[in-house]
Scaffold this active site. Structure first.
Site, PDB file in Angstrom:
ATOM      1  N   ALA B  81       0.811  -1.220   0.000  1.00 26.60           N
ATOM      2  CA  ALA B  81       0.000   0.000   0.000  1.00 26.60           C
ATOM      3  C   ALA B  81       0.841   1.266   0.000  1.00 26.60           C
ATOM      4  O   ALA B  81       0.327   2.349  -0.258  1.00 26.60           O
ATOM      5  CB  ALA B  81      -0.922   0.011   1.205  1.00 26.60           C
ATOM      6  N   MET B  82       2.123   1.143   0.277  1.00 24.78           N
ATOM      7  CA  MET B  82       2.916   2.375   0.285  1.00 24.78           C
ATOM      8  C   MET B  82       3.117   2.873  -1.140  1.00 24.78           C
ATOM      9  O   MET B  82       3.560   2.128  -2.006  1.00 24.78           O
ATOM     10  CB  MET B  82       4.278   2.147   0.941  1.00 24.78           C
ATOM     11  CG  MET B  82       5.095   3.420   0.893  1.00 24.78           C
ATOM     12  SD  MET B  82       6.696   3.316   1.674  1.00 24.78           S
ATOM     13  CE  MET B  82       7.639   4.376   0.579  1.00 24.78           C
TER      14      MET B  82
END
Ligand code: FAD
Lengths: 514, 109
Positions: B81-82
């Site tokens: 998700a980064m």
């Protein structure tokens, strides 16, 4: 597959692309023309459930001046090379910094990042596309201008130009961002530079104070579109109010959304509550405090029973209404009375203010958003499922209780069919609601990725069949959404495209327009 | 064919020059001329990384002596998700400073 480039634009030979690239280098310098896989890696990652290869760019161009952009469009016209424009490039959940179609060249304007003007008295800003909210926030603080920003939840790393051009929203009284836009400079596909509204008139000093100019209003056609490259953007800022009172109202039953919306609508329309209120479901707020794996394991969507346990354990309502009052203390006192009376009537609401909830991490980040303070806490949504998959499903609803309940139930039912959770919220506009659902899935799991794609497709189909349109969508579904708005609108969009960009060099595919 | 292309290109540049010269708009926008540049690794950490990595959204990354090469790779490629960060956001030189800041113990607060 080509060796020299990781992708090629549609219909452009490698030889012609070579020529275009060397011309781009002449205009921008070698260091600002990126073609290697390593340089392009950050432009490829998206959160969408489609292969990265579908959205791999052929190159990225880092322009910093209008003149360079004019040079770029001349080259694009010559070689029929399409470019995909980004400003700060953090359109996460809508396609990130990747182009709509494989092989498009990303025109990355992040380095074009001057704050050109912030007027304290008239409370407006004029900025270039690469300015982030953090940069503007720091500038305003440093110069003690006493102005507040309205920004989306990715605040610090996103920016006003890209956000507003995609018609994004924030959470202050200026939350419907395009309403507060005032004047753009746009490089057109033929290299001409248009300043919209009063900006067209030489020596005018009203570009950022009067939106409409003379004749048809043009700013709108440069949002969610591919008719031009916006290089300057004016917008209004909110004077810092003497007092600010954020609060949250919690409800215990999903059906209470009807009462919530019926109570809020008159307060919002009359301006008693001036900001873009959020009605967040427990599952939208839970990731800030709870771990999904503590409540449920295995496949399938989370059962209601587990959601109720999360609510109890983490002091959440099933609906959490975040709103705020702004003004002098006297104004706030009067409006607070109106708000508490309105919500107090049924006995279903639990009203909390900073006094009771300041330490609550969900309340704290919501309060920051409502006063234009930087926070990225909402990214905790991605810890819910893990694996970095996300698409925003964003249908528009009337601000009418019965409608919101219908939309929620339908969304939940379709998500459950594919084993996904309802991480939803309603952002209350003046008369509408942006129903925002983060379709979260594990992108490292091929099965879940497939399910997410099908689920999203079904959501769009079912909602449009009932007359519910989406306000914005990720780059994998733009054609599908364009189709739901019918052939006449599509035709008008196409006619404008042909007139303004006959070679189709600007972001083909944006909003389904080619 | 080649000649025509060249002509087109020249036309494009000529157009660009015309627009540069015909820029009759006031000097309003020239008040602040400097673009943005990062001061140091600590500033980048505070104004980007810390919002997640100090807020229990992302894992803690300070005081773990993470290798600089690993930090650079995660920043450029993202990680689950980064989001990935581009050179246009954090240029290579600034990224080196950031990696240095994160990986070196003594630089931290
Ligand atoms: C956890 C989370 C929460 C979010 N919350 C919100 C929210 O509250 N509100 C919201 O609106 N969004 C939200 N988003 C979505 C998104 O991250 C933001 O909208 C963000 O502001 C968009 O990225 P950006 O500002 O960098 O714009 P960009 O990515 O730079 O631009 C967005 C689009 O606008 C067009 N565009 C950009 N620049 C130009 C230009 N110069 N000329 C012509 N067209 C251009 C392009 O089509 C581009 O794809 C959220 C995302 C996440 C991950």
């Amino acid at each position: 597959m080509t060796r020299k480039y990781i992708a090629l634009p549609n219909g452009v030979s490698e030889k012609n692309f070579d020529a275009a690239i060397s011309d781009f280098r002449r205009v921008l310098g070698d260091a600002s023309v990126l073609t290697s896989a390593e340089q392009l890696a950050p432009y490829i990652k998206t959160m969408m459930p489609v292969p990265d290869a579908d959205h791999t760019p052929s190159a990225a161009l880092l322009a910093t001046t209008v003149e360079q952009i004019q040079g770029i469009v001349a080259i694009c016209n010559q070689y029929k090379v399409p470019i995909w424009m980004i400003s700060t490039g953090k359109n996460l959940g809508y396609g990130s910094a990747a182009p709509a179609e494989r092989g498009q060249v990303v025109l990355d304007l992040k380095r074009m990042n001057r704050i050109l003007e912030v007027d304290k008295d008239l409370a407006f800003a004029l900025v270039e596309p690469g300015v982030t909210y953090q940069q503007l926030y720091d500038y305003i603080k440093e110069h003690r201008l006493g102005l507040w920003l309205s920004m989306p939840a990715p605040s610090a790393i996103a920016g006003p130009v890209g956000n507003t051009l995609d018609r994004g929203v924030g959470y202050t009284p200026y939350g419907e961002h395009f309403l507060f836009a005032c004047g753009m400079e746009v490089v057109l596909a033929n290299g001409e530079v248009l300043r919209t509204g009063m900006g067209s008139m030489p020596n005018s000093n009203t570009w950022q104070v009067f939106k409409w100019g003379y004749g048809p209003y043009l700013d709108g056609i440069f949002t969610q579109s591919n008719y031009g490259i916006v290089t300057k953007f004016g917008f209004w800022l909110m004077p810092e109010p003497p007092a600010f009172k954020p609060f949250v109202i919690q409800y215990q039953h999903e059906e209470d959304i009807v009462e919530i919306v019926e109570t809020i609508r008159p307060l919002r329309i009359s301006g008693v509550i001036p900001n873009a209120v959020v009605i967040a479901h427990a599952l939208y707020e839970a990731p800030v405090k709870a771990k999904r794996s503590d409540y449920v394991s295995g496949p399938g969507s989370i059962p209601d029973e587990a959601v109720y346990r999360i609510m109890k354990d983490h002091k959440l309502g099933i609906w959490n209404v975040y709103a705020a009052l702004y003004g002098t203390q006297e104004q706030i006192d009067v409006n607070w009375k109106i708000v508490t009376q309105a919500f107090g009537q049924s006995g279903n609401a639990k009203i909390l203010t900073e006094q009771e909830a300041a330490d609550d991490p969900a309340f704290a980040y919501r309060a920051k958003l409502m006063r234009g303070e930087m926070t990225l806490t909402e990214f905790s949504l991605y810890n819910w499922r893990g694996g970095g998959g996300s698409m925003w499903f964003a249908p528009v609803s009337q601000a009418r209780g019965s409608e919101t309940l219908k939309q929620m139930a339908l969304t939940k039912q379709i998500l459950a069919k594919y084993g996904l959770d309802y991480s939803g919220e309603f952002i209350v506009g003046m008369r509408d609601m942006h129903h925002i659902v983060d379709v979260l899935y594990d992108k490292t799991d091929p099965e879940q990725t497939k399910a997410a794609y099908q689920c999203f497709d079904e959501l769009l189909t079912e909602f449009s069949a009932r007359g519910y349109g989406t306000y914005r969508v990720n780059t994998a579904f733009m054609d599908k959404v364009a189709e739901t708005y019918g052939p006449v609108q599509r035709n008008v969009h196409k006619t404008l495209k042909k007139a303004l960009d006959p070679n189709g060099i600007l972001a083909p595919g944006k909003s389904g327009i080619r | 064919m080649k000649k025509r292309k060249l002509k087109n290109l020249q036309f494009g540049f000529a157009l660009a020059i015309i627009f540069m010269m015909s820029n009759v708009w006031s000097a309003q926008e020239e008040k602040n001329n400097t673009g943005f540049a990062w001061k140091d690794g600590a500033e980048i950490y505070t104004k980007i990384c810390a919002y997640c990595h100090e807020a229990q959204v992302g894992p803690q990354i300070l005081n773990r002596e993470l290798p600089a090469a690993y930090i650079r790779a995660v920043v450029r490629n993202g990680n689950r998700a980064m989001p990935a960060f581009r050179d246009s956001e954090i240029d290579d030189e600034s990224l080196a400073k950031l990696a240095d800041f994160i990986s070196k113990k003594e630089a931290q607060h």
